[in-house]
Motif scaffolding. Structure first.
Motif, PDB file in Angstrom:
ATOM      1  N   THR A 104      18.997  -3.838   2.131  1.00 34.44           N
ATOM      2  CA  THR A 104      18.147  -2.977   1.027  1.00 34.44           C
ATOM      3  C   THR A 104      18.206  -1.808   1.831  1.00 34.44           C
ATOM      4  OG1 THR A 104      16.049  -4.463   0.333  1.00 34.44           O
ATOM      5  CG2 THR A 104      15.943  -2.136   0.687  1.00 34.44           C
ATOM      6  N   PRO A 105      18.616  -0.408   1.579  1.00 30.04           N
ATOM      7  CA  PRO A 105      18.658  -0.312  -0.154  1.00 30.04           C
ATOM      8  C   PRO A 105      19.686  -0.409  -1.249  1.00 30.04           C
ATOM      9  CG  PRO A 105      18.963   1.985   0.980  1.00 30.04           C
ATOM     10  CD  PRO A 105      18.912   0.215   2.174  1.00 30.04           C
ATOM     11  N   PHE A 106      21.020  -0.952  -0.187  1.00 31.88           N
ATOM     12  CA  PHE A 106      21.820  -0.755  -1.275  1.00 31.88           C
ATOM     13  C   PHE A 106      21.818  -2.418  -1.603  1.00 31.88           C
ATOM     14  CE2 PHE A 106      22.807   1.371   1.991  1.00 31.88           C
ATOM     15  CZ  PHE A 106      23.127   2.804   1.337  1.00 31.88           C
ATOM     16  N   ASP A 107      20.930  -2.402  -3.173  1.00 28.59           N
ATOM     17  CA  ASP A 107      20.497  -3.855  -3.918  1.00 28.59           C
ATOM     18  C   ASP A 107      19.916  -3.520  -5.332  1.00 28.59           C
ATOM     19  OD1 ASP A 107      17.830  -2.939  -3.067  1.00 28.59           O
ATOM     20  OD2 ASP A 107      17.000  -4.145  -2.000  1.00 28.59           O
ATOM     21  N   GLN A 108      20.473  -2.345  -5.330  1.00 23.47           N
ATOM     22  CA  GLN A 108      19.575  -1.940  -7.026  1.00 23.47           C
ATOM     23  C   GLN A 108      21.107  -1.398  -7.428  1.00 23.47           C
ATOM     24  OE1 GLN A 108      16.118  -1.372  -7.427  1.00 23.47           O
ATOM     25  NE2 GLN A 108      16.003  -2.829  -5.567  1.00 23.47           N
ATOM     26  N   PRO A 109      20.672  -0.623  -9.043  1.00 24.87           N
ATOM     27  CA  PRO A 109      22.062  -0.890  -9.637  1.00 24.87           C
ATOM     28  C   PRO A 109      22.575   0.790  -9.404  1.00 24.87           C
ATOM     29  CG  PRO A 109      19.579  -1.056 -11.151  1.00 24.87           C
ATOM     30  CD  PRO A 109      19.263  -1.164  -9.361  1.00 24.87           C
ATOM     31  N   PHE A 110      23.263   1.180  -9.407  1.00 25.90           N
ATOM     32  CA  PHE A 110      23.876   2.498  -8.658  1.00 25.90           C
ATOM     33  C   PHE A 110      24.859   3.338  -9.620  1.00 25.90           C
ATOM     34  CE2 PHE A 110      21.780   1.503  -4.636  1.00 25.90           C
ATOM     35  CZ  PHE A 110      22.853   2.827  -3.651  1.00 25.90           C
TER      36      PHE A 110
END
Length: 456
Positions: free
Chosen positions: A383-389
């Motif tokens: 997290t925060p690199f666990d969301q749609p980009f």
């Protein structure tokens, strides 16, 4: 008083040496004792003590032919020396091959599903959005981004994002750029930002505010093509020209953990169009990748997760390269042309429970206050690199965020200056010739591919 029986004898001198010690005898010397001893004046008075020279005799063998057994029977050690030497080389290659094999076998190979494959026969509006603004996008850049076909178009090479002078592609004059002109993209109905400062400006000679002197383009896939984990590969050629800032990067679909950089940013490839300037992270011969993350902008920890790759005797404007990112819940890395040439790599669960601990934000004080932890409550290390980009392609011009350091390369503006865009525009004769003509001053994208992790 001497005895009457004593015999008086004169001192005897040995030879002609003036430093010889005289010897007195209790009797008269014989004839042999009177002989001179020039070699050893203090030696005993006997002829047998005189050294005699020996006749030289050679030690050379003169007995005829002699045997050479080593020419008939070779030393068995020589055979083992060769076996050991070549055997060691073989073992070394074998060990190296095993190391390479196990390293390759340890690399995770996920199943991927292709969600975007664009070779830019046209700019597909089902895939791409234009971002139309003039406010610098938080980095203080000087361009006004448009949907003008002069700034973004396709041809046989692919997509071109090309900066142009505002005076070349609009009816705005040089005098109006400096004074008395109002640019209002909200009134025009074209601005894609809800922030009024990103959409309008009035030029004023007294205040030093000017209309954006350069126009460019910025395309994204927000709301259309996004991935949470997966891969992206962009085949592109970078632009040539001072103060040009091309970028291939990703932003979160939603600010789940707060405004930038709390929700993250993934920079796949960035470069500078400048040539020959002594930048710490290179000019157009350097490719930069990074993750931006932090609870507030002042605590952006990108320097902990960044890398660069330099080219020798050429640069990224001369030919096409593949710029890629591979991203999973456990790791993220960027690469050039091949997964083997990595620019930087981060393993999310290595030595840290989460990104908050990796950044050591808990021990940081900013403006006399402790920082708020926006991530740890998820329990995920990435997290925060666990969301749609989503993906962004753009060419920016200049900036006031330090990407072009003050005092390097005859930079004509200062980042802290309130009139930085004007200072940049005033120096136009210094940099316009470095831009070249046509697409060379633009980012040329041959293709974009995007995969999501998992089966289709």
């Amino acid at each position: 008083m001497s005895s009457s029986n004593s015999i008086h004898t004169p001192p005897v001198h040995l030879g002609t040496n003036p430093f010889a010690t005289p010897i007195r005898l209790s009797r008269a010397p014989t004839e042999d004792e009177r002989r001179p001893y020039s070699y050893f004046p203090t030696a005993a008075l006997s002829e047998q003590h005189v050294p005699r020279l020996r006749k030289f005799k050679s030690a050379r063998y003169t007995g005829g032919e002699y045997e050479k057994p080593w020419t008939i029977e070779k030393n068995p050690r020589r055979k083992w020396e060769k076996i050991i030497f070549w055997g060691s080389i073989f073992v070394g290659f074998a060990i190296g091959g095993l190391i390479c094999y196990f390293a390759y076998a340890s690399v995770t190979n996920h199943t991927y599903c292709l969600v975007l494959d664009d070779e830019f026969k046209t700019i597909d509006k089902n895939t791409w959005n234009y971002e139309i603004q003039r406010g610098g996008f938080g980095s203080g850049t000087f361009e006004w981004t448009t949907d003008d076909p002069k700034n973004a178009y396709t041809d046989a090479e692919g997509l071109h994002i090309v900066p142009t002078l505002t005076t070349e592609t609009t009816n705005i004059t040089v005098d109006q750029i400096y004074d008395g002109y109002v640019l209002n993209l909200t009134t025009d109905g074209t601005c894609t930002s809800t922030d009024i400062t990103m959409c309008s400006i009035r030029s004023n000679k007294t205040a030093g505010t000017i209309i954006n002197p350069v126009r460019s383009a910025r395309l994204n896939t927000k709301g259309k093509k996004t991935i949470t984990y997966g891969k992206v590969e962009v085949v592109a050629k970078m632009p040539k020209g001072s103060w040009l800032w091309p970028a291939i990067w990703m932003m979160p679909e939603q600010d789940t953990y707060g405004p930038w950089p709390a929700s993250g940013e993934i920079d796949i490839a960035e470069s500078r169009g400048n040539y020959g300037d002594d930048y710490p992270s290179g000019g157009r011969d350097a490719l930069i990748s990074a993750l931006h993350w932090g609870p507030v902008p002042e605590a952006d920890a990108f320097y902990k997760t960044s890398g660069q790759h330099l080219l020798r005797r050429t640069d990224y404007t001369e030919s096409f390269h593949t710029f890629g990112v591979e991203w999973s819940q456990n790791y993220l890395f960027t690469y050039i042309d091949s997964r083997l040439l990595q620019v930087f790599f981060i393993k999310f669960n290595a030595n840290y429970k989460n990104m908050w601990n990796r950044g050591k934000f808990g021990s940081s004080i900013l403006n006399h206050s402790a920082l708020f932890d926006p991530w740890s409550q998820t329990g995920r290390a990435n997290t925060p690199f666990d969301q749609p980009f989503y993906l962004i392609l753009n060419v920016a011009i200049g900036s006031t965020n330090g990407f072009f350091p003050d005092g390097v390369g005859n930079k004509p503006w200062g980042d802290k200056s309130g009139t930085a865009p004007k200072e940049f525009w005033d120096s136009e004769p210094q940099w316009i010739d470095t831009w070249g003509e046509g697409a060379t001053r633009g980012l040329t994208v041959k293709s974009v591919k995007m995969w999501k992790e998992g089966a289709c």
